[in-house]
Design a protein around this motif. Sequence first.
Motif, PDB file in Angstrom:
ATOM      1  N   ASP A 127       0.865  -1.186   0.000  1.00 18.93           N
ATOM      2  CA  ASP A 127       0.000   0.000   0.000  1.00 18.93           C
ATOM      3  C   ASP A 127       0.901   1.235   0.000  1.00 18.93           C
ATOM      4  N   ALA A 130      -0.303   4.225   2.273  1.00 19.20           N
ATOM      5  CA  ALA A 130      -0.089   4.012   3.709  1.00 19.20           C
ATOM      6  C   ALA A 130       1.392   4.100   4.060  1.00 19.20           C
ATOM      7  N   LYS A 164      -5.193   5.145   6.705  1.00 20.35           N
ATOM      8  CA  LYS A 164      -3.937   5.223   5.954  1.00 20.35           C
ATOM      9  C   LYS A 164      -3.045   6.339   6.461  1.00 20.35           C
TER      10      LYS A 164
END
Length: 222
Positions: A127, A130, A164
């Motif tokens: 991700d 994130a 996030k």
Amino acid sequence: RPGQTLAGRRALVTAGPTFEALDPVRGLTNRSSGKQGYAIAAALAARGAAVTLVSGPTALDPPTGVQTIAVESAEDMARACEAAGRVDVAVLAAAVGDWRAEAVAPGKLKKSEGQDRLTLTLVRTPDILARLSQPGPNRPRLVVGFAAETDGLLENARDKRLRKDCDWILANDVSEGRVFGQDGNAVTLITAEREEAWPSLSKAEVAARLADRIAQHLNGAD
Ligand code: C5P
């Protein structure tokens, strides 16, 4: 206008889909055109920022005055973002695939006589949003993510911003074929302090507004 300039600032933008190979000729991808991310990269550059655009496969020409890096997979995109180094603002507009094949077949996958089912094992991709949002000395001052949702748009977008750890989220409704490949976009900007529902705008107008907000924020005018 001095409050709107991004001269001397560095920006990172991701755009487009990712492509996760299954074998040498096939892969998993999505319907992102890259138009919104490319427009944002161009708008930031037009305000004087030094922009690195990390793009998955798209049919678009690289924006002029923008350093554009072409990638395929989510892992490639994550590496290119890291290699971009320290930036003041990151806008992650790419539609990054959540899954990749656990193993890429070295040769073309063949179907056999009578075979009516194929099982693929997929594993999660990194991700990027994130990761970039994690606190630390290299964290961009402003990290902006997107939330493309078909249901529960604002609730999911608010939740995404917190989960996030990014600063702003642009929430857009992608139900019923809206947005993908289109020139228009209706978004809500969600920050810790406020939510602004923008009227239906072209992707260029969304980009211009976002670039203005970013400049105001980095220049301490909001
Ligand atoms: O979790 P979701 O994909 O809905 O989050 C969307 C936001 O996160 C977008 O800004 C997208 O660019 C970013 N993202 C990312 N890396 C991923 C998945 C999403 O940067 N692997």
